[in-house]
Design an enzyme around this catalytic site. Structure first.
Site, PDB file in Angstrom:
ATOM      1  N   GLU A  67      -4.448   3.336   2.469  1.00 33.47           N
ATOM      2  CA  GLU A  67      -4.631   4.749   2.815  1.00 33.47           C
ATOM      3  C   GLU A  67      -5.677   5.392   1.888  1.00 33.47           C
ATOM      4  O   GLU A  67      -5.321   5.912   0.853  1.00 33.47           O
ATOM      5  CB  GLU A  67      -3.294   5.488   2.717  1.00 33.47           C
ATOM      6  CG  GLU A  67      -2.253   4.952   3.705  1.00 33.47           C
ATOM      7  CD  GLU A  67      -0.988   5.789   3.742  1.00 33.47           C
ATOM      8  OE1 GLU A  67      -1.005   6.971   3.330  1.00 33.47           O
ATOM      9  OE2 GLU A  67       0.041   5.256   4.188  1.00 33.47           O
ATOM     10  N   TYR A  68      -6.952   5.416   2.326  1.00 35.14           N
ATOM     11  CA  TYR A  68      -7.545   4.879   3.541  1.00 35.14           C
ATOM     12  C   TYR A  68      -8.906   4.321   3.188  1.00 35.14           C
ATOM     13  O   TYR A  68      -9.562   4.820   2.267  1.00 35.14           O
ATOM     14  CB  TYR A  68      -7.720   5.971   4.595  1.00 35.14           C
ATOM     15  CG  TYR A  68      -6.426   6.596   5.056  1.00 35.14           C
ATOM     16  CD1 TYR A  68      -5.628   5.949   6.013  1.00 35.14           C
ATOM     17  CD2 TYR A  68      -5.999   7.805   4.528  1.00 35.14           C
ATOM     18  CE1 TYR A  68      -4.435   6.516   6.446  1.00 35.14           C
ATOM     19  CE2 TYR A  68      -4.795   8.373   4.948  1.00 35.14           C
ATOM     20  CZ  TYR A  68      -4.023   7.722   5.902  1.00 35.14           C
ATOM     21  OH  TYR A  68      -2.836   8.268   6.298  1.00 35.14           O
ATOM     22  N   GLY A 111       0.814  -1.217   0.000  1.00 36.74           N
ATOM     23  CA  GLY A 111       0.000   0.000   0.000  1.00 36.74           C
ATOM     24  C   GLY A 111       0.835   1.248   0.000  1.00 36.74           C
ATOM     25  O   GLY A 111       1.740   1.436  -0.809  1.00 36.74           O
TER      26      GLY A 111
END
Length: 386
Positions: A143-144, A100
């Site tokens: 995120e997120y 991520g």
């Protein structure tokens, strides 16, 4: 707020019979930095951290599979092998692959988390990676959820994804960790904190980036406490103390929480060089790209101490318990040994599992500035294990 923290620290400090967590992110792109900023796994002492998170791998939206993020995949695979050599030197070191980060965005994670088949593809892909590279666990840094193009149902789907990951990882003794927002408003939007805490092994709370060039005014990226200039409820929440205590108040057990700390800072270009106070108007990113990090508005501690301190004026904020430096229209807020020690003492006082560091490459890892290699990370390590 500062006095409140001191009273709390005195009243509730706890001891530990085992080494605290010290989770350190290794960022894969730093192998391309110039000069003293160049950072590879070879720069990492095997006994510095308890966990090293390799960041980042990405997500293929169309099939849910894990993908190594780099044009030169051979470089990445070489660094993964070097990390395994570090664990050979220190068998207690845990190696975690992190998926991520900010640049990966949120939309494809939302898409995959909502689809049972894609979730299973992701889980199998994670297992294959961990088996192949002999890592010890998986870290998800979405995120997120429910933000940045995500959907409201992301909150529940995130939990389902984590539960399915945990069920698959546990039989092989692989760890499951998450990196989460230290901003209260963001945490409220993205997480079912109780269910998340029940599912994962560790929670790294990113208690930084409360302010930056995305604002149009000056603010420290990670103040320990609020300032008297913070007058709205939101402004009073944008600090490390409130960020981490909110997670505890919301049901996250301290024994699973690592307090995220930065080895960097964020800069601003002042609209009026004579006005350097918090909330002073700004006109875009500061620093105009420091030579190692080469990102507008972002500067490593190694750049601050090696290149800027000699020509900038240093200031310490007694309320927020953090430093900043100013030169003309340039304002940089960052963490130094003094401020990061206070954050480590907060983590210890709250009985947290430990700390998370973002990231290895922006500490003074060469020891150029006179306090030995990795002065910030070693400060955190010393305090947590006193």
């Amino acid at each position: 707020m500062y006095l409140k923290f001191l009273v709390f620290l005195t009243a509730t400090a706890v001891g530990s019979t085992s080494a605290a967590n010290l989770v350190c992110y290794f960022t894969s792109w730093t192998v391309y930095r110039p000069g003293n900023g160049n950072y590879t796994v070879q720069n990492l002492p095997a006994d510095l951290c308890t966990h090293v998170n390799y960041g980042f791998v990405g997500l293929q939206e169309w099939d849910g599979s894990l993908v190594i993020l780099d044009d030169d995949e051979a470089d990445r695979r070489q660094e993964l092998e070097h990390l395994k050599q570090k664990r050979d030197e220190n068998p207690s070191l845990k190696l975690i692959v992190s998926m991520g980060g900010w640049n990966e965005g949120s939309e494809k994670y939302s898409h995959v988390a909502a689809d049972p088949n894609l979730r299973q593809n992701l889980i199998q892909s994670v297992l294959d990676f961990l088996d192949k590279y002999e890592f010890d666990g998986f870290d998800l840094d979405w995120e997120y959820p429910a933000q940045r193009g995500g959907q409201p149902e992301d909150v529940d789907n995130f939990i389902v994804l984590l539960q399915e990951l945990k069920a698959a990882l546990t039989p092989k003794n692989y760890l499951l960790t998450v990196a989460v927002s230290g901003g209260i408003a963001s945490a409220n939007t993205s997480y079912d904190i109780v269910r998340l805490s029940e599912t994962v092994d560790m929670i790294d709370v990113m208690a930084f980036d409360y302010h930056g060039a995305f604002d149009n005014y000056v603010g420290h990226y990670a103040p320990l406490n609020a300032s008297h200039l913070d007058v709205t409820d939101l402004q009073k929440e944008l600090n490390v103390f409130r960020g981490i205590t909110y997670w505890i108040e919301s049901g996250a057990p301290p024994s699973k929480l690592n307090l995220g700390m930065g080895t960097y800072g964020r800069g601003f270009t002042l609209a009026d060089p004579s006005n350097t106070s918090l909330y002073a108007p700004t006109v875009g990113d500061g620093n105009r790209q420091a030579p190692y990090t080469r990102t507008d508005g972002n500067v490593g501690y190694n750049e601050v101490c090696e290149l800027y301190l000699a020509t900038y004026q240093y200031y310490w904020d007694d309320e927020q318990q953090v430093p900043h430096i100013v030169n003309g229209d340039q304002w940089i807020g960052y963490d130094d040994m003094r401020s990061i020690e206070l954050k480590a003492r907060l983590a210890k006082s709250l009985g947290l599992a430990g700390a998370m560091i973002w990231s290895l490459d922006t500490d003074d890892f060469h020891g150029i500035c006179g306090n030995g290699p990795y002065p910030l990370i070693n400060t955190v390590k010393r305090v947590l294990n006193e």
